[in-house]
Write a protein that holds these residues in place. Structure first.
Motif, PDB file in Angstrom:
ATOM      1  N   LEU A  96       0.826  -1.208   0.000  1.00 56.59           N
ATOM      2  CA  LEU A  96       0.000   0.000   0.000  1.00 56.59           C
ATOM      3  C   LEU A  96       0.860   1.257   0.000  1.00 56.59           C
ATOM      4  O   LEU A  96       1.925   1.306   0.602  1.00 56.59           O
ATOM      5  CB  LEU A  96      -0.903   0.027   1.234  1.00 56.59           C
ATOM      6  CG  LEU A  96      -2.179  -0.825   1.221  1.00 56.59           C
ATOM      7  CD1 LEU A  96      -2.891  -0.666   2.542  1.00 56.59           C
ATOM      8  CD2 LEU A  96      -3.090  -0.401   0.086  1.00 56.59           C
ATOM      9  N   THR A  97       0.361   2.291  -0.658  1.00 52.72           N
ATOM     10  CA  THR A  97       1.032   3.589  -0.623  1.00 52.72           C
ATOM     11  C   THR A  97       0.121   4.670  -0.053  1.00 52.72           C
ATOM     12  O   THR A  97       0.453   5.842  -0.101  1.00 52.72           O
ATOM     13  CB  THR A  97       1.472   4.000  -2.039  1.00 52.72           C
ATOM     14  OG1 THR A  97       0.325   4.016  -2.908  1.00 52.72           O
ATOM     15  CG2 THR A  97       2.506   3.030  -2.587  1.00 52.72           C
ATOM     16  N   GLY A  98      -1.000   4.246   0.484  1.00 46.61           N
ATOM     17  CA  GLY A  98      -1.941   5.200   1.066  1.00 46.61           C
ATOM     18  C   GLY A  98      -2.862   4.497   2.039  1.00 46.61           C
ATOM     19  O   GLY A  98      -2.602   3.365   2.441  1.00 46.61           O
ATOM     20  N   PRO A  99      -3.957   5.153   2.428  1.00 46.84           N
ATOM     21  CA  PRO A  99      -4.888   4.571   3.399  1.00 46.84           C
ATOM     22  C   PRO A  99      -5.547   3.299   2.883  1.00 46.84           C
ATOM     23  O   PRO A  99      -5.621   3.055   1.670  1.00 46.84           O
ATOM     24  CB  PRO A  99      -5.932   5.687   3.606  1.00 46.84           C
ATOM     25  CG  PRO A  99      -5.275   6.933   3.121  1.00 46.84           C
ATOM     26  CD  PRO A  99      -4.340   6.523   2.030  1.00 46.84           C
ATOM     27  N   LEU A 100      -6.069   2.490   3.798  1.00 46.89           N
ATOM     28  CA  LEU A 100      -6.787   1.276   3.434  1.00 46.89           C
ATOM     29  C   LEU A 100      -8.090   1.635   2.737  1.00 46.89           C
ATOM     30  O   LEU A 100      -8.789   2.567   3.141  1.00 46.89           O
ATOM     31  CB  LEU A 100      -7.113   0.441   4.680  1.00 46.89           C
ATOM     32  CG  LEU A 100      -6.055  -0.515   5.218  1.00 46.89           C
ATOM     33  CD1 LEU A 100      -4.877   0.253   5.780  1.00 46.89           C
ATOM     34  CD2 LEU A 100      -6.645  -1.417   6.282  1.00 46.89           C
ATOM     35  N   SER A 101      -8.425   0.878   1.695  1.00 47.70           N
ATOM     36  CA  SER A 101      -9.742   1.028   1.070  1.00 47.70           C
ATOM     37  C   SER A 101     -10.792   0.462   2.013  1.00 47.70           C
ATOM     38  O   SER A 101     -10.485  -0.306   2.931  1.00 47.70           O
ATOM     39  CB  SER A 101      -9.778   0.279  -0.260  1.00 47.70           C
ATOM     40  OG  SER A 101      -9.667  -1.119  -0.030  1.00 47.70           O
ATOM     41  N   ASP A 102     -12.058   0.808   1.779  1.00 46.90           N
ATOM     42  CA  ASP A 102     -13.131   0.299   2.637  1.00 46.90           C
ATOM     43  C   ASP A 102     -13.200  -1.224   2.586  1.00 46.90           C
ATOM     44  O   ASP A 102     -13.406  -1.887   3.613  1.00 46.90           O
ATOM     45  CB  ASP A 102     -14.476   0.894   2.209  1.00 46.90           C
ATOM     46  CG  ASP A 102     -14.584   2.375   2.551  1.00 46.90           C
ATOM     47  OD1 ASP A 102     -13.799   2.840   3.403  1.00 46.90           O
ATOM     48  OD2 ASP A 102     -15.445   3.057   1.966  1.00 46.90           O
ATOM     49  N   GLY A 103     -13.016  -1.787   1.394  1.00 47.67           N
ATOM     50  CA  GLY A 103     -13.072  -3.234   1.260  1.00 47.67           C
ATOM     51  C   GLY A 103     -11.958  -3.928   2.015  1.00 47.67           C
ATOM     52  O   GLY A 103     -12.186  -4.924   2.715  1.00 47.67           O
ATOM     53  N   LEU A 104     -10.756  -3.395   1.886  1.00 47.28           N
ATOM     54  CA  LEU A 104      -9.619  -3.990   2.586  1.00 47.28           C
ATOM     55  C   LEU A 104      -9.761  -3.805   4.090  1.00 47.28           C
ATOM     56  O   LEU A 104      -9.413  -4.693   4.872  1.00 47.28           O
ATOM     57  CB  LEU A 104      -8.321  -3.356   2.092  1.00 47.28           C
ATOM     58  CG  LEU A 104      -7.022  -3.934   2.659  1.00 47.28           C
ATOM     59  CD1 LEU A 104      -6.936  -5.438   2.435  1.00 47.28           C
ATOM     60  CD2 LEU A 104      -5.815  -3.229   2.045  1.00 47.28           C
ATOM     61  N   LYS A 105     -10.306  -2.670   4.485  1.00 55.54           N
ATOM     62  CA  LYS A 105     -10.510  -2.422   5.916  1.00 55.54           C
ATOM     63  C   LYS A 105     -11.458  -3.463   6.511  1.00 55.54           C
ATOM     64  O   LYS A 105     -11.234  -3.962   7.623  1.00 55.54           O
ATOM     65  CB  LYS A 105     -11.075  -1.013   6.118  1.00 55.54           C
ATOM     66  CG  LYS A 105     -11.118  -0.560   7.564  1.00 55.54           C
ATOM     67  CD  LYS A 105     -11.654   0.864   7.669  1.00 55.54           C
ATOM     68  CE  LYS A 105     -10.745   1.860   6.971  1.00 55.54           C
ATOM     69  NZ  LYS A 105     -11.224   3.254   7.145  1.00 55.54           N
ATOM     70  N   GLN A 106     -12.509  -3.817   5.776  1.00 52.66           N
ATOM     71  CA  GLN A 106     -13.448  -4.823   6.272  1.00 52.66           C
ATOM     72  C   GLN A 106     -12.787  -6.192   6.380  1.00 52.66           C
ATOM     73  O   GLN A 106     -13.040  -6.950   7.330  1.00 52.66           O
ATOM     74  CB  GLN A 106     -14.671  -4.906   5.345  1.00 52.66           C
ATOM     75  CG  GLN A 106     -15.586  -3.692   5.431  1.00 52.66           C
ATOM     76  CD  GLN A 106     -16.101  -3.458   6.845  1.00 52.66           C
ATOM     77  OE1 GLN A 106     -16.540  -4.393   7.524  1.00 52.66           O
ATOM     78  NE2 GLN A 106     -16.035  -2.221   7.309  1.00 52.66           N
ATOM     79  N   ARG A 107     -11.924  -6.505   5.431  1.00 52.27           N
ATOM     80  CA  ARG A 107     -11.215  -7.793   5.486  1.00 52.27           C
ATOM     81  C   ARG A 107     -10.239  -7.813   6.656  1.00 52.27           C
ATOM     82  O   ARG A 107     -10.088  -8.848   7.321  1.00 52.27           O
ATOM     83  CB  ARG A 107     -10.493  -8.042   4.172  1.00 52.27           C
ATOM     84  CG  ARG A 107     -11.459  -8.323   3.017  1.00 52.27           C
ATOM     85  CD  ARG A 107     -10.822  -8.040   1.671  1.00 52.27           C
ATOM     86  NE  ARG A 107      -9.728  -8.939   1.387  1.00 52.27           N
ATOM     87  CZ  ARG A 107      -8.818  -8.713   0.446  1.00 52.27           C
ATOM     88  NH1 ARG A 107      -8.881  -7.581  -0.281  1.00 52.27           N
ATOM     89  NH2 ARG A 107      -7.849  -9.573   0.229  1.00 52.27           N
ATOM     90  N   VAL A 108      -9.602  -6.697   6.926  1.00 54.01           N
ATOM     91  CA  VAL A 108      -8.696  -6.610   8.072  1.00 54.01           C
ATOM     92  C   VAL A 108      -9.480  -6.793   9.366  1.00 54.01           C
ATOM     93  O   VAL A 108      -9.045  -7.501  10.290  1.00 54.01           O
ATOM     94  CB  VAL A 108      -7.942  -5.269   8.075  1.00 54.01           C
ATOM     95  CG1 VAL A 108      -7.246  -5.036   9.407  1.00 54.01           C
ATOM     96  CG2 VAL A 108      -6.927  -5.227   6.932  1.00 54.01           C
ATOM     97  N   ARG A 109     -10.654  -6.195   9.451  1.00 53.26           N
ATOM     98  CA  ARG A 109     -11.455  -6.278  10.680  1.00 53.26           C
ATOM     99  C   ARG A 109     -11.957  -7.696  10.940  1.00 53.26           C
ATOM    100  O   ARG A 109     -12.354  -8.015  12.065  1.00 53.26           O
ATOM    101  CB  ARG A 109     -12.634  -5.297  10.593  1.00 53.26           C
ATOM    102  CG  ARG A 109     -12.202  -3.840  10.705  1.00 53.26           C
ATOM    103  CD  ARG A 109     -13.377  -2.906  10.426  1.00 53.26           C
ATOM    104  NE  ARG A 109     -14.384  -2.960  11.468  1.00 53.26           N
ATOM    105  CZ  ARG A 109     -14.414  -2.160  12.539  1.00 53.26           C
ATOM    106  NH1 ARG A 109     -13.468  -1.266  12.713  1.00 53.26           N
ATOM    107  NH2 ARG A 109     -15.375  -2.265  13.425  1.00 53.26           N
TER     108      ARG A 109
END
Length: 298
Positions: A194-207
């Motif tokens: 990544l070179t910036g903030p997490l996308s919403d989709g990736l954030k949900q997968r991380v959670r």
């Protein structure tokens, strides 16, 4: 025998591997050659305590030629392997376990292997806590995910021991800390690029990673309830703002509360592409104390 001299700040280039090992005044190894120091206050502390390095200046060798040398603080042979070396070995061991567990989990007894690392961490914390706290911060060789798990495990032992948790329950918590992000391993390559903030989709997968991690560990033979529940709850927060189940207050088990502190403190100390700030230990503690009673357990 080598001639020693006191370390001065100019001897160290921040962020560059040390070209020498550093010893205390009694000859005990503090930092081994090749480790990088990233923070000026670490250098200041070494200089203040009178740390020693080998004097490689030509005149140093000539000055000592032809006359008996005083006893050197450099040990001829260390009776035991330094803590920095042993925790480096733990990192390699953990990397191997992770790779095997992902590829061919049936080939290892994962609960036993992780348990052995947990007990070694307890042993090394008793032997040299300062080195155990410092080593992961100074580790720029291993992947973030490995260093982060080790740092969290050390901090878990420190917090739980001072809380009065018994030895065996602490082992379970340390095992949880060593495996708390395994549900995120499949995402790690994506996160590292990544070179910036997490996308919403990736954030949900991380959670979702605590739940996924527990599934992986259960499939690998882990049945220890404290180990698993500590992982399930390590992203829960006292005010209910955490995940995956938005638990509040006393709904969060002790292991989850301890791992939460260790996880947050460790994460603040290492750079990530999607994190704006990297804090030193004192500022990380300040951030945590500001959340005491709302998110973090006092």
């Amino acid at each position: 025998m080598p001639v020693m001299k006191k370390l001065v700040a100019a001897d160290i280039v921040l962020g560059e591997p040390l070209p020498f090992s550093i010893f205390d005044e009694r000859g005990n190894l503090l930092l081994r050659k090749g480790i990088a120091i990233a923070m000026p206050d670490q250098v200041d502390r070494l200089v203040t305590r009178g740390a020693l390095i080998e004097d490689t200046r030509p005149e140093a060798g000539l000055a000592g030629a032809g006359r008996p040398q005083r006893s050197s603080p450099m040990p001829a042979a260390a009776p035991t392997e330094p803590v920095f070396e042993r925790i480096a070995g733990l990192a390699l061991n953990l990397k191997h376990i992770v790779a095997t567990a992902l590829r061919t989990p049936e080939q290892i007894d994962l609960p036993a292997r992780i348990g052995k690392i947990a007990r070694t961490i307890q042993e090394l914390c008793r032997a040299d806590l300062d080195s155990m706290l410092a080593a992961p911060y100074l580790d720029y060789q291993n992947p973030y995910i490995i260093v982060h798990q080790l740092m969290g495990a050390v901090l878990t032992e420190v917090v739980a021991e001072r809380k009065g948790v018994d030895v065996e329950q602490r082992v379970s918590m340390i095992c949880g800390a060593l495996t708390r992000d395994w549900g995120q391993l499949s995402l790690q390559g994506e996160l590292d690029s990544l070179t910036g903030p997490l996308s919403d989709g990736l954030k949900q997968r991380v959670r979702a990673h605590p739940t996924r991690g527990i599934e992986m560990l259960e499939q690998a033979g882990v049945t220890d309830a404290c180990w698993l529940e500590s992982i399930r709850a390590h992203h829960e927060r006292l005010d209910g703002s955490g995940y995956p189940n938005q638990l509040k207050g006393d709904q969060i088990p002790l292991g989850g509360r301890v791992l939460a502190i260790a996880d947050v403190f460790s994460a603040m100390g290492k750079p990530r592409p999607y994190r704006n700030r990297v804090l030193g230990p004192q500022n990380a503690l300040r951030e945590i104390y500001l959340k005491v009673g709302s998110e973090m357990d006092e």
